[in-house]
Design a protein around this motif. Structure first.
Motif: not given
Length: 112
Positions: A35-52, A85-94
């Motif tokens: 996930v790219n955050v505010d076009q500033r940095f990218t977070i990978d799966a190791d740091f993401l918590i995804v609800p079911e 589920g999540l797809e490329a291009g989805n906007k998300v709230i973190l």
């Protein structure tokens, strides 16, 4: 100089007491999840918590209809997608968890 140091220490203390921070991002990769955050940095799966509720759910409902005259054929031969589920291009709230080590994906942003 001393005043700036005091200001910086105060601001750092305030930031440290905030338990979470609201951020917006865009899914840029699925496998692995990124996930790219505010076009500033990218977070990978190791740091993401995804609800079911944001994971893909498919059900295999394939079956064969039959009657007294014999089988009438197969039905629902393809899996049925219940949640895409999540797809490329989805906007998300973190939400950034205190300390900034993990990010909870709260939901997708609806495209209106």
């Amino acid at each position: 100089m001393m005043l700036n140091a005091i200001r910086q220490a105060a601001l750092t203390g305030i930031d440290a007491t905030r338990p979470v921070a609201l951020l917006f991002g865009e899914v840029v990769g699925i496998n692995p999840l990124e996930v790219n955050v505010d076009q500033r940095f990218t977070i990978d799966a190791d740091f993401l918590i995804v609800p079911e509720t944001l994971t893909r759910l498919e059900l295999d409902l394939s079956h064969t209809h039959s009657s007294s005259g014999g089988a009438t054929g197969d039905a629902l031969s393809e899996p049925v997608v219940i949640r895409p589920g999540l797809e490329a291009g989805n906007k998300v709230i973190l939400l950034r968890v205190q300390g900034g080590q993990q990010y909870l994906i709260v939901d997708k942003v609806a495209a209106l």
